[in-house]
Design a protein around this motif. Sequence first.
Motif, short mmCIF file in Angstrom:
data_model
loop_
_atom_site.label_atom_id
_atom_site.label_comp_id
_atom_site.label_asym_id
_atom_site.label_seq_id
_atom_site.Cartn_x
_atom_site.Cartn_y
_atom_site.Cartn_z
N ASN A 55 0.88 -1.54 0.30
CA ASN A 55 0.08 0.02 0.42
C ASN A 55 0.68 1.45 -0.19
O ASN A 55 0.66 2.66 -0.61
N PHE A 56 2.03 1.42 1.04
CA PHE A 56 2.68 2.51 0.89
C PHE A 56 3.29 3.15 -0.82
O PHE A 56 3.63 3.49 -0.83
N PHE A 57 4.24 1.44 -1.05
CA PHE A 57 4.49 1.05 -2.64
C PHE A 57 4.01 2.56 -3.18
O PHE A 57 4.26 2.55 -4.26
N ARG A 58 2.79 1.38 -3.44
CA ARG A 58 2.07 2.28 -4.19
C ARG A 58 1.02 3.20 -4.41
O ARG A 58 1.65 4.43 -5.07
N GLN A 59 0.88 4.26 -3.03
CA GLN A 59 0.99 5.43 -2.79
C GLN A 59 2.07 6.44 -3.32
O GLN A 59 2.37 7.45 -3.91
N ASP A 60 3.36 5.64 -3.07
CA ASP A 60 4.71 6.35 -3.11
C ASP A 60 5.53 6.57 -4.64
O ASP A 60 6.17 7.37 -5.69
N HIS A 61 4.11 5.97 -5.52
CA HIS A 61 4.63 5.58 -7.05
C HIS A 61 3.57 6.05 -7.39
O HIS A 61 2.97 5.66 -8.72
N GLY A 62 2.32 6.76 -6.74
CA GLY A 62 1.02 7.98 -7.76
C GLY A 62 0.67 7.21 -7.85
O GLY A 62 -0.68 7.20 -8.70
N TYR A 63 0.30 6.29 -6.80
CA TYR A 63 -1.53 5.46 -6.67
C TYR A 63 -2.46 6.54 -6.82
O TYR A 63 -4.18 6.57 -7.52
N LYS A 64 -2.31 7.24 -6.08
CA LYS A 64 -3.62 8.42 -5.38
C LYS A 64 -3.57 9.32 -6.62
O LYS A 64 -4.76 9.78 -7.50
N GLU A 65 -2.38 9.39 -7.14
CA GLU A 65 -3.20 10.73 -8.14
C GLU A 65 -3.41 9.80 -9.41
O GLU A 65 -2.96 9.97 -10.87
N GLY A 66 -3.24 8.79 -9.66
CA GLY A 66 -3.60 7.36 -11.34
C GLY A 66 -2.76 7.67 -12.23
O GLY A 66 -2.94 6.56 -12.73
N THR A 67 -1.22 7.36 -11.46
CA THR A 67 -0.28 7.22 -12.53
C THR A 67 0.63 5.72 -11.97
O THR A 67 1.40 5.33 -13.05
N GLU A 91 12.62 -4.82 -2.58
CA GLU A 91 12.77 -4.96 -3.06
C GLU A 91 11.76 -5.31 -4.43
O GLU A 91 12.13 -5.30 -5.75
N LEU A 92 11.06 -4.37 -3.70
CA LEU A 92 9.32 -4.22 -5.02
C LEU A 92 9.91 -3.58 -5.83
O LEU A 92 9.45 -3.35 -6.88
N ASN A 93 10.68 -2.37 -5.41
CA ASN A 93 11.51 -1.62 -6.40
C ASN A 93 11.98 -1.58 -7.08
O ASN A 93 12.50 -0.93 -8.04
N LYS A 94 13.22 -2.10 -6.62
CA LYS A 94 13.78 -2.50 -8.01
C LYS A 94 13.36 -4.09 -8.60
O LYS A 94 13.47 -3.77 -10.08
N ARG A 95 12.03 -4.77 -8.40
CA ARG A 95 10.93 -5.49 -9.27
C ARG A 95 10.71 -4.46 -10.55
O ARG A 95 10.69 -4.41 -11.67
N TYR A 96 10.29 -3.65 -10.03
CA TYR A 96 9.26 -2.60 -10.48
C TYR A 96 10.20 -1.47 -11.24
O TYR A 96 9.36 -1.43 -12.76
#
Length: 219
Positions: free
Chosen positions: A161-173, A208-213
Amino acid sequence: MLVSAQAATMLALQDKMNAKVNPDWIAVRSPFLRAVVIEGSEAIEHHGWKWWKKQDCDLEQLQMELVDIWHFVLSAILIKHQGDQAKAQQEVFAELDQTSLTFDGNEFEFSQLSLLDKLELMIGLAAAKRYSVSLFSALLTDCQMSWDDLYAQYVSKNVLNFFRQDHGYKEGTYIKEWSGREDNEHLVEIMTKLDVKSDSYQDDLYSELNKRYQLLNVT
């Protein structure tokens, strides 16, 4: 068995996530126990309750509902203690080993209740603005989960959830599908390669999530 470091981590993560949604979440006092009612009902659906037709229990989905419920129970405990995580942790452990509870003038022995009975009791408590950590613990056992299992899934879901928020989840990106697979599938795969008992588990998971992303370039 739940250990203090795990409880402290989960309480801190819950506070951080709630504050990310609303910095004044303690004062606002959103109806987290109402969410327990809804999630508990969904858990009953995943278990199956209709006596007039054949139904199979979806244990994996049932376990996921318990993880969601724990988020809301932790939130309710934190609100009760005005955000004091130390006092919240004390309450968790004070009640953890109880084997029964009294509700509406009746004594309920957990060992005499089926899984569905326990879910109904949890829903009844939540509707009455109450919760029971010991009842939740009994539900974990019925759903073939240990506290380590819950901890791993809880922390992992929060990290995602934090990863999604940090990578634009709320903004739709934010792009949820990485190379044809949803992010939660990648999460499960990464979890199996990490040590859940490590003090750096949540940081390792995020890394690890960030690396894979970045590696998959979300294409």
